[in-house]
Design an enzyme around this catalytic site. Sequence first.
Site, PDB file in Angstrom:
ATOM      1  N   PRO A 127     -55.582 -13.929  35.681  1.00  0.00           N
ATOM      2  CG  PRO A 127     -56.747 -12.478  37.108  1.00  0.00           C
ATOM      3  CD  PRO A 127     -56.160 -12.565  35.722  1.00  0.00           C
ATOM      4  N   GLY A 130     -53.208 -19.076  32.661  1.00  0.00           N
ATOM      5  CA  GLY A 130     -51.782 -19.181  32.915  1.00  0.00           C
ATOM      6  C   GLY A 130     -51.115 -20.053  31.871  1.00  0.00           C
ATOM      7  CB  ILE A 335     -24.226 -29.815  52.296  1.00  0.00           C
ATOM      8  CG1 ILE A 335     -24.357 -31.006  51.340  1.00  0.00           C
ATOM      9  CG2 ILE A 335     -22.753 -29.602  52.663  1.00  0.00           C
ATOM     10  CD1 ILE A 335     -23.714 -30.781  49.987  1.00  0.00           C
ATOM     11  CD  GLU A 361     -39.738 -15.823  30.734  1.00  0.00           C
ATOM     12  OE1 GLU A 361     -39.291 -16.324  29.689  1.00  0.00           O
ATOM     13  OE2 GLU A 361     -39.312 -14.761  31.208  1.00  0.00           O
ATOM     14  CB  SER A 364     -41.400 -28.519  35.019  1.00  0.00           C
ATOM     15  OG  SER A 364     -40.373 -27.770  35.636  1.00  0.00           O
TER      16      SER A 364
END
Length: 381
Positions: A127, A130, A335, A361, A364
Amino acid sequence: MIELTPEQKLVLETVREFAKNELYPLAPEYDASGEYPWPQLRKMAELGLLGMTTPEAWGGAGLDTVTWALAMEEIAAADPSVAVILSVTSGLPQYMLLKFGTDAQKEKYLRPLAQGEWIGAFCLTEPHAGSDPASLKLRAERVDGGYVLNGVKSWITSGGQAQLYVVMARTGGEGARGITAFLVEKDTPGLSFGKPEEKMGLHAAHTTEVRFDEVFVPEENRLGEEGMGLKYALSGLDSGRIGIAAQAVGIARAAYEIARDYADERTQFGQKLRAFEGVSFKLADMATRIEAARLLLLNAAARKDRGLPFSKEASMAKLFASETAVEVTRQAVQILGGYGYAREYRVERYYRDAKITEIYEGTSEIQRIVISREIYRELGR
């Protein structure tokens, strides 16, 4: 594009047909119900898809990483939820057991994972830990014959469904050197699970808390050396990031193909949508980004197969592919217009599923840290 061998082409043809016939038709139903896709996983096990890169000696198919990455793309294009379950169980627990486990651990745990009898989960995030895993708090106290674990892990893919949990716990003081890896079976007393999180996407890939209340783990279930757990976990994440990059490429490709075909069928103002530069330029950018992401993915996979360092390349692939998936799916929705916002055309689901590839995982931002660190490390600075 890497030139594939006849054997690789045969594997991919098999995976493509399976994904098309078994995964793609049911993906919307699993997204709506949130049911864990055990029937699909069992069929994949029969084809040897749950242990693709594990050697045959330990029950796997013994395939190379390039083949695995391309197979992952095909599976993700059909159902991203199934793809992430596959990526985690093979890219993390199996990889870590193969690299750091004893022969006894491989026989007991790697074999059923590779044969698809079991699913594996990877327990690192907490928690309050991370992107900074070295700050994790889950404790492993040494006792006679083993360790007792207490604490909570969060955001665990296949939590409550997987039969094996590779768990990082603190055995020493603060920092990375105080973390050790353990192998914990699902039915171990004191191990419990939260309810599946209600997520934006990947509804069929259950994500839960995993709770440890006086969980005894025998000495023989410690993975590798005491205090080396975080190093092992980061090594596993390098491997796992190839899988997430492949998932992102598959999501992007699937959304792009829907948008491409729609632009060729839909007419406005007397001509097909693809005749308008506002649409055709989007499609050109989408196709270019997907191709570039795939090449980064295959480069990382090929380096791993050759035994070369691939941490930077895996992070580059994961970073670019995940951001490509988000952008391509966003443009696909645009689109299709109003139809893109409707579930019938699937692109809204791909859009929802794509976002998490920028987060799990390693976000960015973390990938950029890894890449920049590796740039200077290669220069000896």
